[in-house]
Write a protein that holds these residues in place. Structure first.
Motif, PDB file in Angstrom:
ATOM      1  N   ALA A  16      -5.114   6.998  -0.300  1.00 52.53           N
ATOM      2  CA  ALA A  16      -3.962   7.506   0.460  1.00 52.53           C
ATOM      3  C   ALA A  16      -4.031   7.126   1.937  1.00 52.53           C
ATOM      4  CB  ALA A  16      -3.882   9.029   0.332  1.00 52.53           C
ATOM      5  N   GLN A  17      -5.240   6.879   2.426  1.00 50.94           N
ATOM      6  CA  GLN A  17      -5.391   6.594   3.863  1.00 50.94           C
ATOM      7  C   GLN A  17      -6.633   5.739   4.089  1.00 50.94           C
ATOM      8  OE1 GLN A  17      -6.030  10.743   5.274  1.00 50.94           O
ATOM      9  NE2 GLN A  17      -8.113  10.099   5.813  1.00 50.94           N
ATOM     10  N   GLY A  18      -6.832   5.370   5.340  1.00 53.68           N
ATOM     11  CA  GLY A  18      -8.070   4.708   5.764  1.00 53.68           C
ATOM     12  C   GLY A  18      -8.388   3.424   5.003  1.00 53.68           C
ATOM     13  N   ILE A  19      -9.657   3.254   4.693  1.00 57.35           N
ATOM     14  CA  ILE A  19     -10.138   2.012   4.069  1.00 57.35           C
ATOM     15  C   ILE A  19      -9.478   1.814   2.693  1.00 57.35           C
ATOM     16  CG2 ILE A  19     -12.194   0.907   3.097  1.00 57.35           C
ATOM     17  CD1 ILE A  19     -13.833   2.311   5.344  1.00 57.35           C
ATOM     18  N   GLY A  20      -9.376   2.907   1.915  1.00 56.09           N
ATOM     19  CA  GLY A  20      -8.809   2.802   0.567  1.00 56.09           C
ATOM     20  C   GLY A  20      -7.366   2.327   0.584  1.00 56.09           C
ATOM     21  N   ARG A  21      -6.592   2.813   1.532  1.00 54.69           N
ATOM     22  CA  ARG A  21      -5.183   2.377   1.621  1.00 54.69           C
ATOM     23  C   ARG A  21      -5.113   0.871   1.890  1.00 54.69           C
ATOM     24  NH1 ARG A  21      -2.130   5.556   5.920  1.00 54.69           N
ATOM     25  NH2 ARG A  21      -3.384   4.246   7.280  1.00 54.69           N
ATOM     26  N   GLU A  22      -6.013   0.384   2.748  1.00 48.64           N
ATOM     27  CA  GLU A  22      -6.008  -1.046   3.067  1.00 48.64           C
ATOM     28  C   GLU A  22      -6.501  -1.880   1.872  1.00 48.64           C
ATOM     29  OE1 GLU A  22      -4.595  -2.622   5.395  1.00 48.64           O
ATOM     30  OE2 GLU A  22      -5.411  -4.596   4.863  1.00 48.64           O
ATOM     31  N   ILE A  23      -7.470  -1.329   1.113  1.00 41.61           N
ATOM     32  CA  ILE A  23      -7.928  -2.059  -0.088  1.00 41.61           C
ATOM     33  C   ILE A  23      -6.748  -2.206  -1.059  1.00 41.61           C
ATOM     34  CG2 ILE A  23      -9.508  -2.043  -2.075  1.00 41.61           C
ATOM     35  CD1 ILE A  23     -11.481  -0.395  -0.357  1.00 41.61           C
ATOM     36  N   ALA A  24      -5.980  -1.120  -1.226  1.00 44.12           N
ATOM     37  CA  ALA A  24      -4.819  -1.169  -2.134  1.00 44.12           C
ATOM     38  C   ALA A  24      -3.822  -2.235  -1.663  1.00 44.12           C
ATOM     39  CB  ALA A  24      -4.158   0.201  -2.203  1.00 44.12           C
ATOM     40  N   ARG A  25      -3.567  -2.261  -0.358  1.00 43.09           N
ATOM     41  CA  ARG A  25      -2.601  -3.228   0.189  1.00 43.09           C
ATOM     42  C   ARG A  25      -3.100  -4.664   0.000  1.00 43.09           C
ATOM     43  NH1 ARG A  25      -1.224  -6.304   3.802  1.00 43.09           N
ATOM     44  NH2 ARG A  25      -3.310  -6.321   4.731  1.00 43.09           N
ATOM     45  N   GLY A 209     -15.762  -2.354  12.893  1.00 46.89           N
ATOM     46  CA  GLY A 209     -15.122  -2.939  11.718  1.00 46.89           C
ATOM     47  C   GLY A 209     -13.693  -2.451  11.595  1.00 46.89           C
ATOM     48  N   THR A 210     -12.892  -3.204  10.844  1.00 50.78           N
ATOM     49  CA  THR A 210     -11.521  -2.772  10.549  1.00 50.78           C
ATOM     50  C   THR A 210     -11.406  -2.551   9.043  1.00 50.78           C
ATOM     51  OG1 THR A 210     -10.746  -5.021  10.147  1.00 50.78           O
ATOM     52  CG2 THR A 210     -10.605  -4.217  12.419  1.00 50.78           C
ATOM     53  N   PRO A 211     -10.440  -1.737   8.619  1.00 52.05           N
ATOM     54  CA  PRO A 211     -10.230  -1.588   7.176  1.00 52.05           C
ATOM     55  C   PRO A 211     -10.010  -2.940   6.489  1.00 52.05           C
ATOM     56  CG  PRO A 211      -9.037   0.102   8.364  1.00 52.05           C
ATOM     57  CD  PRO A 211      -9.573  -0.839   9.406  1.00 52.05           C
ATOM     58  N   GLU A 212      -9.387  -3.876   7.205  1.00 51.12           N
ATOM     59  CA  GLU A 212      -9.142  -5.208   6.622  1.00 51.12           C
ATOM     60  C   GLU A 212     -10.461  -5.914   6.310  1.00 51.12           C
ATOM     61  OE1 GLU A 212      -7.699  -4.032   9.346  1.00 51.12           O
ATOM     62  OE2 GLU A 212      -5.543  -4.145   8.990  1.00 51.12           O
ATOM     63  N   ASP A 213     -11.464  -5.775   7.206  1.00 46.27           N
ATOM     64  CA  ASP A 213     -12.773  -6.411   6.968  1.00 46.27           C
ATOM     65  C   ASP A 213     -13.351  -5.930   5.636  1.00 46.27           C
ATOM     66  OD1 ASP A 213     -12.918  -7.768   9.478  1.00 46.27           O
ATOM     67  OD2 ASP A 213     -13.630  -5.925  10.445  1.00 46.27           O
ATOM     68  N   ILE A 214     -13.244  -4.626   5.386  1.00 42.72           N
ATOM     69  CA  ILE A 214     -13.821  -4.043   4.165  1.00 42.72           C
ATOM     70  C   ILE A 214     -12.998  -4.474   2.954  1.00 42.72           C
ATOM     71  CG2 ILE A 214     -14.605  -1.906   3.059  1.00 42.72           C
ATOM     72  CD1 ILE A 214     -15.834  -2.618   5.932  1.00 42.72           C
ATOM     73  N   ALA A 215     -11.680  -4.447   3.102  1.00 48.14           N
ATOM     74  CA  ALA A 215     -10.796  -4.802   1.980  1.00 48.14           C
ATOM     75  C   ALA A 215     -11.007  -6.258   1.554  1.00 48.14           C
ATOM     76  CB  ALA A 215      -9.344  -4.554   2.377  1.00 48.14           C
ATOM     77  N   ASN A 216     -11.217  -7.144   2.518  1.00 41.76           N
ATOM     78  CA  ASN A 216     -11.436  -8.565   2.178  1.00 41.76           C
ATOM     79  C   ASN A 216     -12.692  -8.729   1.333  1.00 41.76           C
ATOM     80  OD1 ASN A 216      -9.190  -9.449   3.569  1.00 41.76           O
ATOM     81  ND2 ASN A 216     -10.314  -9.845   5.465  1.00 41.76           N
ATOM     82  N   ALA A 217     -13.763  -7.994   1.701  1.00 37.89           N
ATOM     83  CA  ALA A 217     -15.024  -8.088   0.954  1.00 37.89           C
ATOM     84  C   ALA A 217     -14.835  -7.530  -0.462  1.00 37.89           C
ATOM     85  CB  ALA A 217     -16.124  -7.314   1.687  1.00 37.89           C
ATOM     86  N   CYS A 218     -14.088  -6.431  -0.569  1.00 33.60           N
ATOM     87  CA  CYS A 218     -13.855  -5.828  -1.896  1.00 33.60           C
ATOM     88  C   CYS A 218     -13.050  -6.781  -2.778  1.00 33.60           C
ATOM     89  CB  CYS A 218     -13.088  -4.513  -1.763  1.00 33.60           C
ATOM     90  SG  CYS A 218     -14.049  -3.202  -0.997  1.00 33.60           S
TER      91      CYS A 218
END
Ligand code: NAD
Length: 242
Positions: A16-25, A209-218
């Motif tokens: 719903a928010q934070g890192i998880g929301r960016e991973i979903a996007r 770090g940014t949520p995007e950095d984490i989402a890219n790795a995931c």
């Protein structure tokens, strides 16, 4: 060129928010069909992102949600265990209720999700699980003794699950973020007046770090490009030191 996660059926918790929301996007942009799970009500305007509201510590609700996805799609390809909570306290101030809650959400619920979803993945001979750990489990951090223990458990769980699930074609990896600038960051650091400049000075790449950095790795670990990578803990921390 085919997108990284084209038509993969992906479950992301804490979305719903934070890192998880960016991973979903990120996953949706990479072509995935995303089931974005959270205990908070939320909406998505992206047609590839389907919100599912339940608490990951409620085993019956988790089972109902996973079976709903499996019946609708016929398979689950990816699980990202991102939902997590943190209570920062110095050792003398640690409260048992908070520690138990962290272990229930950050460890036991993740274990049970892996248990359930790996069974469903095995029916289709494969899948990819990405757990969100933390740099604090690797480097240690004052005030995070209890929290870092939950993330250390995630690292251990990732390595053992990777070995056990490999014969079924299921890869299990973890991403260990450094300090990531999210809503929670504002609460934890800015409100406490913690000296963030000092923390940044210990990050070799010189920024948070940014949520995007984490989402890219995931996205990479979830994809077939990582098909020979399992049991790995990928630090996404700008080369941080203690
Ligand atoms: N932000 C950081 O600096 C940082 C650093 C290292 C690791 N992490 C880890 O990354 C993950 C995401 O962190 P964040 O900063 O985006 O956190 P956040 O608090 O902003 O978001 C977490 C989300 O998880 C959901 N959630 C919490 N408990 C839940 C439950 N029982 N059932 C369903 N949903 C639940 C919350 O509602 C929230 O939407 C966490 O596992 C966290 O420990 C974060």
């Amino acid at each position: 060129m085919e997108r990284l996660l084209e038509n993969k059926i992906c479950i992301i918790t804490g979305a719903a928010q934070g890192i998880g929301r960016e991973i979903a996007r990120r996953f949706a942009e990479d072509g995935a069909i995303v089931y974005a799970c959270d205990r908070q009500e939320f909406t998505s305007h992206n047609e590839r992102i389907h919100p599912l509201v339940f608490d990951i510590t409620d085993a019956a609700a988790v089972k109902a949600a996973m079976m709903q996805v499996f019946k609708a799609e016929g398979r689950i390809d990816v699980l990202v265990n991102n939902a997590g909570v943190v209570f920062n306290r110095k050792i003398g101030m640690i409260l048992r209720e908070e520690t138990e809650l962290m272990f229930r959400i950050n460890v036991i619920a993740v274990l049970e999700l892996i248990q359930l979803v790996s069974r469903l993945m095995a029916r289709n001979r494969g899948g990819s699980i990405v757990n969100i750990a933390s740099v604090t489990a690797v480097l240690g951090s004052p005030g995070q003794v209890a929290y870092s223990a939950t993330k250390g458990a995630i690292i251990a769980m990732t390595k053992s699950a990777a070995k056990e699930l490999a014969p079924q074609g299921i890869r299990v990896n973890a991403v260990a973020p450094g300090i990531v600038k999210t809503e929670r960051f504002a609460e934890l650091y800015e409100a406490n007046g913690e000296k963030i400049d000092e923390r940044i000075s210990r990050i070799a790449l010189g920024r948070l770090g940014t949520p995007e950095d984490i989402a890219n790795a995931c996205s990479f670990l979830a994809s077939n490009r990582a098909s020979y990578i399992s049991g790995h803990i990928l630090g996404v921390d700008g080369c941080a030191s203690i």
